[in-house]
Design an enzyme around this catalytic site. Structure first.
Site, short mmCIF file in Angstrom:
data_model
loop_
_atom_site.label_atom_id
_atom_site.label_comp_id
_atom_site.label_asym_id
_atom_site.label_seq_id
_atom_site.Cartn_x
_atom_site.Cartn_y
_atom_site.Cartn_z
CG ASP A 13 37.71 14.06 -21.19
OD1 ASP A 13 37.27 12.94 -21.52
OD2 ASP A 13 37.28 15.13 -21.67
CG HIS A 30 38.87 3.14 -20.63
ND1 HIS A 30 38.73 4.49 -20.34
CD2 HIS A 30 37.76 2.79 -21.33
CE1 HIS A 30 37.58 4.92 -20.84
NE2 HIS A 30 36.99 3.91 -21.44
CD GLU A 60 26.29 12.28 -15.01
OE1 GLU A 60 25.55 13.07 -14.41
OE2 GLU A 60 27.39 11.88 -14.55
CG LEU A 124 48.24 10.99 -2.26
CD1 LEU A 124 47.97 12.48 -2.39
CD2 LEU A 124 48.70 10.41 -3.60
CB SER A 189 32.19 16.66 -16.50
OG SER A 189 32.53 17.08 -17.81
CD GLU A 200 42.80 29.89 -8.74
OE1 GLU A 200 42.84 30.13 -9.97
OE2 GLU A 200 42.34 30.70 -7.90
#
Length: 239
Positions: A13, A30, A60, A124, A189, A200
């Protein structure tokens, strides 16, 4: 190193505010967020984190101005192309969750190609949440589950948490132990609502384009100082 989270989720964010602070359009924020994505992905891989889920675009977000959404989709395509070699170099497997059928055809094509090329990587696992929301995911799981009950493929008496989780987009992926949210906002959100029952949460005021490997380490250190009890008391956890 022994107490690293297995799965980290991040709400990225602050791109728009970062751009506004510099007197630029939101898409500028962005574009500059890509470095943060690269740093966190590389940092997670270097530490041996197994799963990293990035909230890249919510359902959204489709309600944002058309020019911003269009720019984001174009940025997604170009970024996947540019970062593919880096993903391969770092043995990163790319996958997605969300209603990806709603993405533009070019985005779906680039994602499919990248996931195919990285599917055998063993390091990963990078999960991009695209056109995603937690409520949408749960409703989709309920619809599929109800369909299987109706067809006779599933007995309603057999439905438990593991069965339900097998219908979620994150099936096969462990729940995140740590959620990081940047920009100072303190909410989740509509992100991974089922999966974050015992996650956590770490909030930082730093805007996402400024987030770096050292910030990731700070979040992990905060996580490591916490006692995860899962409804039990301290004495039970320590015994």
């Amino acid at each position: 190193m022994d107490s690293l989270p297995n799965h980290i989720a991040i709400i990225m964010d602050g791109n728009g505010r970062w751009a506004k602070n510099k007197g630029a359009a939101r898409i500028f924020g962005h574009k500059n967020a890509i470095k943060a994505v690269r740093e966190v992905t590389e940092g997670s891989a270097e530490l041996g984190i197994k799963y990293l889920t990035l909230y890249a675009f919510s359902t959204e977000n489709w309600g944002r101005p058309v020019e911003e959404v269009t720019g984001l989709m174009q940025l997604l395509v170009s970024t996947i192309k540019k970062e593919l070699k880096t993903l391969q170099k770092n043995d990163v497997k790319l996958t997605t969750i969300g209603d990806t059928e709603t993405l533009p055809k070019g985005c779906r094509k680039e994602l499919a190609e990248a996931m195919e090329l990285t599917k055998n990587n063993k390091g990963l696992t990078l999960v991009l949440a695209l056109s995603y929301s937690g409520r949408w995911e749960i409703l989709e799981a309920v619809r599929r589950l109800a369909s299987d009950v109706k067809s006779g493929d599933l007995d309603i008496k057999d439905i438990d948490s593991p069965i339900f989780e097998s219908y979620l987009g994150t099936s096969g992926i462990p729940d995140p132990e740590l959620l990081i949210r940047t920009s100072g906002e303190m909410r989740i959100s509509n992100f991974l609502l089922w999966q974050m029952a015992y996650t956590e949460i770490y909030f930082t005021s730093k805007l996402w384009p400024d987030f770096r490997k050292e910030d990731l380490r700070e979040a992990i250190i905060s996580y490591q100082k916490r006692e995860r009890r899962f409804g039990r008391i301290s004495e039970q956890v320590k015994s």
